[in-house]
Scaffold this active site. Structure first.
Site, PDB file in Angstrom:
ATOM      1  N   ASN A 109      38.433  28.213  18.876  1.00  0.00           N
ATOM      2  CA  ASN A 109      39.412  29.254  19.132  1.00  0.00           C
ATOM      3  C   ASN A 109      38.947  29.997  20.386  1.00  0.00           C
ATOM      4  O   ASN A 109      37.915  30.663  20.340  1.00  0.00           O
ATOM      5  CB  ASN A 109      39.395  30.192  17.912  1.00  0.00           C
ATOM      6  CG  ASN A 109      40.743  30.787  17.633  1.00  0.00           C
ATOM      7  OD1 ASN A 109      41.501  31.064  18.558  1.00  0.00           O
ATOM      8  ND2 ASN A 109      41.026  30.994  16.367  1.00  0.00           N
ATOM      9  N   SER A 120      29.830  31.076   3.926  1.00  0.00           N
ATOM     10  CA  SER A 120      29.542  30.240   5.088  1.00  0.00           C
ATOM     11  C   SER A 120      28.251  30.725   5.754  1.00  0.00           C
ATOM     12  O   SER A 120      28.095  31.915   6.017  1.00  0.00           O
ATOM     13  CB  SER A 120      30.711  30.336   6.075  1.00  0.00           C
ATOM     14  OG  SER A 120      30.449  29.586   7.243  1.00  0.00           O
ATOM     15  N   CYS A 147      30.792  32.111  19.874  1.00  0.00           N
ATOM     16  CA  CYS A 147      31.346  33.069  18.900  1.00  0.00           C
ATOM     17  C   CYS A 147      31.409  34.478  19.486  1.00  0.00           C
ATOM     18  O   CYS A 147      30.425  34.988  20.026  1.00  0.00           O
ATOM     19  CB  CYS A 147      30.496  33.061  17.637  1.00  0.00           C
ATOM     20  SG  CYS A 147      30.947  34.344  16.446  1.00  0.00           S
ATOM     21  N   GLU A 175      36.024  43.231  10.759  1.00  0.00           N
ATOM     22  CA  GLU A 175      37.270  42.474  10.679  1.00  0.00           C
ATOM     23  C   GLU A 175      37.405  41.753   9.348  1.00  0.00           C
ATOM     24  O   GLU A 175      36.430  41.227   8.823  1.00  0.00           O
ATOM     25  CB  GLU A 175      37.292  41.404  11.776  1.00  0.00           C
ATOM     26  CG  GLU A 175      37.250  41.978  13.156  1.00  0.00           C
ATOM     27  CD  GLU A 175      37.318  40.879  14.214  1.00  0.00           C
ATOM     28  OE1 GLU A 175      37.304  41.227  15.389  1.00  0.00           O
ATOM     29  OE2 GLU A 175      37.379  39.693  13.843  1.00  0.00           O
ATOM     30  N   CYS A 193      36.625  34.952  14.423  1.00  0.00           N
ATOM     31  CA  CYS A 193      35.626  35.957  14.152  1.00  0.00           C
ATOM     32  C   CYS A 193      35.207  36.805  15.361  1.00  0.00           C
ATOM     33  O   CYS A 193      34.810  36.305  16.397  1.00  0.00           O
ATOM     34  CB  CYS A 193      34.533  35.098  13.605  1.00  0.00           C
ATOM     35  SG  CYS A 193      32.949  35.561  13.482  1.00  0.00           S
ATOM     36  N   SER A 198      27.473  25.845   8.821  1.00  0.00           N
ATOM     37  CA  SER A 198      27.960  25.693  10.194  1.00  0.00           C
ATOM     38  C   SER A 198      27.037  24.765  10.960  1.00  0.00           C
ATOM     39  O   SER A 198      26.008  25.183  11.473  1.00  0.00           O
ATOM     40  CB  SER A 198      28.009  27.072  10.861  1.00  0.00           C
ATOM     41  OG  SER A 198      29.007  27.858  10.251  1.00  0.00           O
ATOM     42  N   LEU A 199      27.414  23.508  11.026  1.00  0.00           N
ATOM     43  CA  LEU A 199      26.544  22.500  11.622  1.00  0.00           C
ATOM     44  C   LEU A 199      26.738  22.434  13.146  1.00  0.00           C
ATOM     45  O   LEU A 199      25.810  22.598  13.908  1.00  0.00           O
ATOM     46  CB  LEU A 199      26.841  21.156  10.959  1.00  0.00           C
ATOM     47  CG  LEU A 199      25.658  20.202  10.792  1.00  0.00           C
ATOM     48  CD1 LEU A 199      24.484  20.864  10.115  1.00  0.00           C
ATOM     49  CD2 LEU A 199      26.101  18.972  10.020  1.00  0.00           C
ATOM     50  N   HIS A 200      27.954  22.117  13.555  1.00  0.00           N
ATOM     51  CA  HIS A 200      28.371  22.146  14.965  1.00  0.00           C
ATOM     52  C   HIS A 200      27.695  21.123  15.875  1.00  0.00           C
ATOM     53  O   HIS A 200      28.066  21.003  17.048  1.00  0.00           O
ATOM     54  CB  HIS A 200      28.192  23.538  15.584  1.00  0.00           C
ATOM     55  CG  HIS A 200      28.821  24.642  14.794  1.00  0.00           C
ATOM     56  ND1 HIS A 200      29.995  24.490  14.089  1.00  0.00           N
ATOM     57  CD2 HIS A 200      28.436  25.928  14.589  1.00  0.00           C
ATOM     58  CE1 HIS A 200      30.296  25.630  13.485  1.00  0.00           C
ATOM     59  NE2 HIS A 200      29.369  26.504  13.769  1.00  0.00           N
ATOM     60  N   CYS A 236      39.332  36.611   4.357  1.00  0.00           N
ATOM     61  CA  CYS A 236      38.080  36.280   5.027  1.00  0.00           C
ATOM     62  C   CYS A 236      37.344  37.595   5.254  1.00  0.00           C
ATOM     63  O   CYS A 236      37.870  38.498   5.907  1.00  0.00           O
ATOM     64  CB  CYS A 236      38.415  35.592   6.351  1.00  0.00           C
ATOM     65  SG  CYS A 236      36.985  35.304   7.393  1.00  0.00           S
ATOM     66  N   CYS A 264      25.487  32.680  18.383  1.00  0.00           N
ATOM     67  CA  CYS A 264      26.003  31.327  18.620  1.00  0.00           C
ATOM     68  C   CYS A 264      26.826  31.348  19.916  1.00  0.00           C
ATOM     69  O   CYS A 264      27.539  32.319  20.186  1.00  0.00           O
ATOM     70  CB  CYS A 264      26.842  30.856  17.434  1.00  0.00           C
ATOM     71  SG  CYS A 264      25.866  30.782  15.904  1.00  0.00           S
ATOM     72  N   GLY A 301      29.287  38.349  11.043  1.00  0.00           N
ATOM     73  CA  GLY A 301      27.958  38.430  10.455  1.00  0.00           C
ATOM     74  C   GLY A 301      27.505  37.158   9.770  1.00  0.00           C
ATOM     75  O   GLY A 301      28.274  36.218   9.578  1.00  0.00           O
ATOM     76  N   GLU A 302      26.229  37.142   9.415  1.00  0.00           N
ATOM     77  CA  GLU A 302      25.629  36.000   8.728  1.00  0.00           C
ATOM     78  C   GLU A 302      25.339  36.421   7.279  1.00  0.00           C
ATOM     79  O   GLU A 302      24.406  37.202   7.026  1.00  0.00           O
ATOM     80  CB  GLU A 302      24.342  35.579   9.459  1.00  0.00           C
ATOM     81  CG  GLU A 302      23.459  34.622   8.691  1.00  0.00           C
ATOM     82  CD  GLU A 302      24.173  33.389   8.132  1.00  0.00           C
ATOM     83  OE1 GLU A 302      25.102  32.868   8.789  1.00  0.00           O
ATOM     84  OE2 GLU A 302      23.822  32.966   7.018  1.00  0.00           O
ATOM     85  N   CYS A 347      26.500  40.660  14.637  1.00  0.00           N
ATOM     86  CA  CYS A 347      25.731  39.508  14.162  1.00  0.00           C
ATOM     87  C   CYS A 347      24.568  39.269  15.109  1.00  0.00           C
ATOM     88  O   CYS A 347      24.694  39.457  16.316  1.00  0.00           O
ATOM     89  CB  CYS A 347      26.610  38.253  14.101  1.00  0.00           C
ATOM     90  SG  CYS A 347      25.789  36.828  13.350  1.00  0.00           S
TER      91      CYS A 347
HETATM   92  N1  SAH Z   1      27.646  33.362  10.178  1.00  0.00           N
HETATM   93  C1  SAH Z   1      28.361  32.482   9.292  1.00  0.00           C
HETATM   94  C2  SAH Z   1      29.760  32.940   8.934  1.00  0.00           C
HETATM   95  C3  SAH Z   1      30.621  33.568   9.988  1.00  0.00           C
HETATM   96  S1  SAH Z   1      31.401  32.531  11.189  1.00  0.00           S
HETATM   97  C4  SAH Z   1      28.362  31.085   9.869  1.00  0.00           C
HETATM   98  O1  SAH Z   1      27.840  30.887  10.949  1.00  0.00           O
HETATM   99  O2  SAH Z   1      28.838  30.177   9.195  1.00  0.00           O
HETATM  100  C5  SAH Z   1      32.490  31.471  10.303  1.00  0.00           C
HETATM  101  C6  SAH Z   1      32.752  30.162  11.025  1.00  0.00           C
HETATM  102  O3  SAH Z   1      33.556  30.374  12.196  1.00  0.00           O
HETATM  103  C7  SAH Z   1      31.464  29.495  11.520  1.00  0.00           C
HETATM  104  O4  SAH Z   1      31.511  28.115  11.265  1.00  0.00           O
HETATM  105  C8  SAH Z   1      31.515  29.791  13.004  1.00  0.00           C
HETATM  106  O5  SAH Z   1      30.723  28.895  13.728  1.00  0.00           O
HETATM  107  C9  SAH Z   1      32.999  29.687  13.296  1.00  0.00           C
HETATM  108  N2  SAH Z   1      33.440  30.292  14.559  1.00  0.00           N
HETATM  109  C10 SAH Z   1      32.935  31.381  15.193  1.00  0.00           C
HETATM  110  N3  SAH Z   1      33.599  31.617  16.335  1.00  0.00           N
HETATM  111  C11 SAH Z   1      34.553  30.664  16.451  1.00  0.00           C
HETATM  112  C12 SAH Z   1      35.566  30.380  17.422  1.00  0.00           C
HETATM  113  N4  SAH Z   1      35.718  31.118  18.511  1.00  0.00           N
HETATM  114  N5  SAH Z   1      36.359  29.316  17.188  1.00  0.00           N
HETATM  115  C13 SAH Z   1      36.218  28.575  16.065  1.00  0.00           C
HETATM  116  N6  SAH Z   1      35.307  28.797  15.121  1.00  0.00           N
HETATM  117  C14 SAH Z   1      34.461  29.830  15.312  1.00  0.00           C
END
Ligand code: SAH
Length: 373
Positions: A309, A210, A138, A110, A352, A233-235, A124, A135, A178-179, A131
């Site tokens: 999302n 990212s 995701c 994508e 994503c 990506s801290l979260h 993007c 997470c 992906g990462e 991946c």
């Molecule tokens: N693997 C990398 C880059 C890809 S994801 C990373 O983890 O940063 C890019 C960003 O989108 C990350 O911060 C990820 O946590 C976030 N993301 C993934 N799924 C999501 C969703 N359903 N809603 C909002 N953000 C999301």
């Protein structure tokens, strides 16, 4: 040979298929060396670079300033990765376009194009097919990792969008599937190719990578001297919560990750972005906001809050608008700059991994609907 510029396309007629060198993944010096190795003058490298990196053409037939014999030779001895549009979906009145792009081996990834009022044209890009990070919130992580993308497949996502729209892209964010730092060499090569003066000439300041937070690779990236933006990506601001949402936190817990972030900021003097997906009842409380503010106080960076999302079938909820702004105010109270991400393309599943899942019947969720039998 450096596998980073080999293609998944193979030479025709071989018993054991050999991958062909991929012009789209080569730097200018490599293209020059390639030309010389094929008995051509070194300046052919510059012509090839103009076609594959600046104009982003998809085939040698278009390279009209090359001799016919050379074009014929290139057609059989080199690949030029050109992803094709397998599916596209528009939202926000056409200002957000989500692409499903197909690689030569049939894998799909994508990419999302976003047009902003201030002139930004952003793509993007994905760095892997699937991946491995898993997470909890995701969609991409649900099906696991299929393979890394090559540098050519990463940069061609930008060219594919430009070919489709006839519009110039000026920002690229590595936030698709992906990462990126788990596919380190291809990601760094792609960054260099996108910024190269013989290519799209994107300002490194307009490139954002990212990462889920692979601490050793953050240190390695700090040594590359690339003035890109790093987003982490801290979260969550406690290990208990973060390990639940981002399993790799068990390997690189917050102290280790934030120490790497501090070193990155010291080495590059670039401000980091900390991404924080807000999940109702999981990481959006007043305690979470205070812990985040306390952790990041004094660090060279800012927080980007992302309302989750929704991914159908996943047991998370996005917080209310008032909960989001309360969270932002609390973090801001610690002197940490905090913004809430503008939402794009919710109706086309722009988060994503979602479009690929919807378009690919074979992709089955791993944890939310365990296989029976
Ligand atoms: N693997 C990398 C880059 C890809 S994801 C990373 O983890 O940063 C890019 C960003 O989108 C990350 O911060 C990820 O946590 C976030 N993301 C993934 N799924 C999501 C969703 N359903 N809603 C909002 N953000 C999301």
């Amino acid at each position: 040979m450096d596998m980073n510029f080999m293609s998944s396309r193979t030479a025709p007629g071989n018993a054991a298929p050999q991958p062909l060198p991929d012009l789209r993944g080569m730097t200018l010096p490599e293209l020059g060396a390639f030309a010389v190795a094929h008995g051509e003058p070194v300046y052919r490298g510059r012509q090839l670079a103009a076609w594959v990196h600046a104009r982003g053409v998809g085939s040698v037939e278009r390279m009209t300033d090359l001799p016919e014999a050379l074009r014929a030779r290139l057609a059989s001895q080199a690949a030029i990765t050109s992803l094709h549009v397998a599916h596209r979906a528009e939202a926000d009145g056409g200002d957000t376009i989500k692409y499903l792009l197909a690689c030569a081996d049939g894998s799909t990834v994508e990419s999302v194009f976003m047009r902003y009022d201030d002139g930004r044209r952003s793509v993007c890009v994905s760095t892997q097919v699937g991946c491995a990070m898993a997470c909890s919130f995701c969609a991409t992580g649900l099906a696991g990792l299929t393979r890394n993308l090559t540098a050519a497949e990463i940069v061609d996502q930008v060219h594919a969008v430009q070919r489709d729209l006839g519009e110039r892209v000026n920002h690229v964010v590595f936030m698709g599937m992906g990462e990126p730092l788990a596919n380190y060499d291809a990601t760094v090569r792609a960054v260099r190719l996108l910024a190269a003066p013989y290519g799209l000439r994107l300002s490194a300041r307009h490139l954002t990578v990212s990462t889920v937070g692979l601490a050793p690779q953050i240190d390695r990236l700090a040594g590359e001297r690339l003035p890109i933006t790093l987003a982490v990506s801290l979260h969550a601001a406690t290990d208990a919560v973060r390990s639940r949402l981002v399993p790799i936190n068990r390997q690189f817990p917050l102290d280790v990750l934030l120490a790497a972030c501090r070193r990155y900021g010291d080495a590059t003097r670039r401000r980091l972005t900390f991404e924080y997906v807000l999940l109702a009842g999981e990481n959006d409380g007043a305690d979470d906001a205070r812990a985040l503010g306390a952790r990041l106080r004094g660090l060279l960076g800012h927080v980007n809050l992302i309302p989750w999302n929704p991914v159908p079938g996943m047991p998370h909820r996005r917080p209310s608008a008032s909960a989001i702004s309360r969270f932002a105010r609390t973090v801001g109270g610690y002197g940490v700059a905090t913004t809430v991400r503008l939402e794009r393309g919710v109706e086309i599943m722009a988060a994503c991994g979602q479009l690929r899942r919807a378009q690919t019947p074979g992709i089955r969720p791993r944890r939310i609907a365990p296989a029976v039998g």
